[in-house]
Design an enzyme around this catalytic site. Structure first.
Site, PDB file in Angstrom:
ATOM      1  N   TRP A 127       0.867  -1.175   0.000  1.00  0.00           N
ATOM      2  CA  TRP A 127       0.000   0.000   0.000  1.00  0.00           C
ATOM      3  C   TRP A 127       0.916   1.241   0.000  1.00  0.00           C
ATOM      4  O   TRP A 127       1.792   1.335   0.868  1.00  0.00           O
ATOM      5  CB  TRP A 127      -0.888  -0.041   1.246  1.00  0.00           C
ATOM      6  CG  TRP A 127      -1.912   1.036   1.299  1.00  0.00           C
ATOM      7  CD1 TRP A 127      -2.758   1.416   0.300  1.00  0.00           C
ATOM      8  CD2 TRP A 127      -2.212   1.872   2.415  1.00  0.00           C
ATOM      9  NE1 TRP A 127      -3.569   2.424   0.726  1.00  0.00           N
ATOM     10  CE2 TRP A 127      -3.257   2.730   2.022  1.00  0.00           C
ATOM     11  CE3 TRP A 127      -1.702   1.977   3.709  1.00  0.00           C
ATOM     12  CZ2 TRP A 127      -3.798   3.685   2.873  1.00  0.00           C
ATOM     13  CZ3 TRP A 127      -2.249   2.925   4.549  1.00  0.00           C
ATOM     14  CH2 TRP A 127      -3.295   3.767   4.139  1.00  0.00           C
ATOM     15  N   ASP A 208      -0.504  -5.512   9.351  1.00  0.00           N
ATOM     16  CA  ASP A 208      -1.538  -4.543   8.993  1.00  0.00           C
ATOM     17  C   ASP A 208      -2.748  -5.344   8.521  1.00  0.00           C
ATOM     18  O   ASP A 208      -2.679  -6.019   7.489  1.00  0.00           O
ATOM     19  CB  ASP A 208      -0.997  -3.646   7.857  1.00  0.00           C
ATOM     20  CG  ASP A 208      -2.030  -2.628   7.382  1.00  0.00           C
ATOM     21  OD1 ASP A 208      -3.119  -2.540   7.986  1.00  0.00           O
ATOM     22  OD2 ASP A 208      -1.737  -1.918   6.394  1.00  0.00           O
ATOM     23  N   ALA A 210      -6.445  -4.750   7.466  1.00  0.00           N
ATOM     24  CA  ALA A 210      -7.415  -3.690   7.151  1.00  0.00           C
ATOM     25  C   ALA A 210      -8.674  -4.234   6.479  1.00  0.00           C
ATOM     26  O   ALA A 210      -9.627  -3.490   6.277  1.00  0.00           O
ATOM     27  CB  ALA A 210      -6.760  -2.635   6.259  1.00  0.00           C
ATOM     28  N   LYS A 243     -13.374  -0.874   6.685  1.00  0.00           N
ATOM     29  CA  LYS A 243     -14.005  -1.655   5.628  1.00  0.00           C
ATOM     30  C   LYS A 243     -15.015  -2.653   6.177  1.00  0.00           C
ATOM     31  O   LYS A 243     -16.138  -2.723   5.691  1.00  0.00           O
ATOM     32  CB  LYS A 243     -12.939  -2.394   4.810  1.00  0.00           C
ATOM     33  CG  LYS A 243     -12.144  -1.483   3.906  1.00  0.00           C
ATOM     34  CD  LYS A 243     -10.986  -0.840   4.599  1.00  0.00           C
ATOM     35  CE  LYS A 243     -10.248   0.127   3.692  1.00  0.00           C
ATOM     36  NZ  LYS A 243      -9.165   0.813   4.408  1.00  0.00           N
TER      37      LYS A 243
HETATM   38  C1  HCI Z   1      -6.992   2.098  -0.580  1.00  0.00           C
HETATM   39  O1  HCI Z   1      -7.667   2.460  -1.560  1.00  0.00           O
HETATM   40  O2  HCI Z   1      -5.891   1.561  -0.700  1.00  0.00           O
HETATM   41  C2  HCI Z   1      -7.519   2.288   0.818  1.00  0.00           C
HETATM   42  C3  HCI Z   1      -8.183   3.591   1.041  1.00  0.00           C
HETATM   43  C4  HCI Z   1      -7.233   4.737   1.225  1.00  0.00           C
HETATM   44  C5  HCI Z   1      -6.542   5.219   0.142  1.00  0.00           C
HETATM   45  C6  HCI Z   1      -5.695   6.303   0.299  1.00  0.00           C
HETATM   46  C7  HCI Z   1      -5.565   6.879   1.543  1.00  0.00           C
HETATM   47  C8  HCI Z   1      -6.275   6.370   2.626  1.00  0.00           C
HETATM   48  C9  HCI Z   1      -7.116   5.310   2.465  1.00  0.00           C
END
Ligand code: HCI
Length: 394
Positions: A127, A208, A210, A243
């Protein structure tokens, strides 16, 4: 004061939200930001969350401060949700955090406090926000191999080889389930072998999680983390409720740590709270209070689980539908991995130019690294989408 500042780089994932909103094409498709959407493209408030909020509204008599750890009953319920009913809770402590991101950052700060300038290993890819978050906390980031774009599978041997050469005391950040952005995950045997390696090499697991409940099921998605917890002497976990409770903007998460014993866990969580005191004092209450009400009430919890399971099964079936449509349209098995991946994302493995053409020519919005949000897939237009993907890649 501000005259020397250069414009900041926008968050590439969040920037897609605005671009999609401004696109006037009625048949546009949003596969960007990681937010669950139903078959009508709506991110609805879950039934149990609505009910819990109503109860909160009717019964809450004060909004005075709760304290640095936030809602302690929420924290206890989250430890059970993540570590399971048989967890060694004497050694596990939690601190409510503003979302999974907040949990990641405060745990990063704590680890940097313990070991200034320590290395944290991130999956390649990961991420994108992991990198600035860990760096801002004062940690040094390095990558371990993770994803093979040619096959859509995990490069497990390469991952183990790299981590096997990491220094004792290094931190290894792992996606508990539903890997973001690839959708490729470790199986039970791989988690077990990884746990043995981390223990043997003295590496610190930092998980992590999520998307618990979006992959194979609520407990199934935490299995890898629980295998680690059974073998490792210490670990940290950043959990998000954004989520699985669909409470994105309320910022609900938990930072958890497992110490070698109760005394060390207590000292560590105390230091974690001193980190939050130096950053924002206390987490926001509302969403965590709603989650706590759900987790403590059998009927509400059952209804939440049922709705979460519907969401999960919808994503699994959309994966199968897209893989079939891509097989039909491309006359190849190139994209079969989409059906085997789990969670909200898969990485298609197409180029940034092809991603750009999807947006410009077809009104299809996906993240530049070719990550799609499976929940955004239009179930009745999968062949249309597959045709567009094939058109820009041939
Ligand atoms: C994601 O789309 O990876 C999760 C949502 C997100 C994206 C960017 C900043 C915070 C949360």
């Amino acid at each position: 004061m501000f005259e020397t500042l250069q414009p900041a780089q926008p968050d590439k994932i969040l920037a897609l939200i605005g671009m999609y909103r401004e696109d006037p094409r009625p048949d546009k498709i949003d596969l960007g930001v990681g937010v669950y959407k139903d078959e009508h493209g709506k991110t609805v408030i879950m039934r149990a969350v609505r009910e819990a909020e109503q109860r909160l509204y009717q019964t809450q008599s004060t909004k005075t401060y709760l304290g640095l750890a936030g809602d302690v009953a929420f924290n206890a319920a989250m430890v059970t949700l993540v570590f399971g009913a048989n967890a060694d809770t004497k050694r596990i402590r939690a601190c409510q955090a503003p979302g999974g991101s907040g949990a990641l950052r405060i745990l990063g700060e704590l680890l940097a406090k313990v070991r200034p300038g320590a290395t944290v290993w991130l999956s390649d890819p990961t991420w994108p926000n992991h990198v600035p978050m860990m760096k801002a906390a004062g940690l040094v980031t390095r990558d371990y191999p993770y994803f093979d774009p040619a096959t859509g599978a995990v490069r497990f041997d390469a991952m183990m080889e790299t981590l096997g050469a990491a220094k004792a005391g290094d931190i290894v950040l792992l996606h508990g389930c539903c890997h973001n952005p690839t959708g490729a995950n470790l199986d039970r045997e791989q988690w077990s072998a990884l746990a043995d390696l981390l223990v043997a090499r003295g590496l610190f697991p930092f998980v992590d999680i999520a998307y618990q409940g979006f992959g194979d099921g609520l407990d199934e998605d935490a299995e890898g983390l629980r295998i680690l917890a059974a073998k490792a002497p210490e670990m940290a976990v950043a959990a998000s409720c954004s989520k699985n409770f669909s409470v994105y903007r309320d910022r609900v998460g938990a930072a958890m740590l497992m110490g070698r014993n109760e005394t060390e866990a207590n000292v560590a969580v105390g230091q974690l709270q001193s980190v939050t005191r130096g950053m924002y004092s206390m987490p926001p209450d509302h969403g965590a209070a709603a989650v706590r009400i759900i987790l403590e009430d059998d009927a509400l919890r059952a209804d939440w689980l049922a709705e979460l399971e519907t969401m999960r099964l919808r994503m699994v079936s959309l994966r199968e539908g897209l893989a079939e449509a891509l097989r039909r349209q491309s006359n190849s098995d190139r994209y079969d991995f989409v059906a085997h991946h789990r969670g909200m994302f898969s990485r298609l493995g197409i180029s940034p130019e092809e991603v750009e053409r999807l947006r410009v020519e077809h009104g299809i919005y996906i993240v530049g690294d070719s990550r799609i949000n499976v929940a955004g897939l239009p179930g009745d237009r999968l062949d249309y989408l597959a045709k567009a993907i094939v058109a820009v890649t041939s």
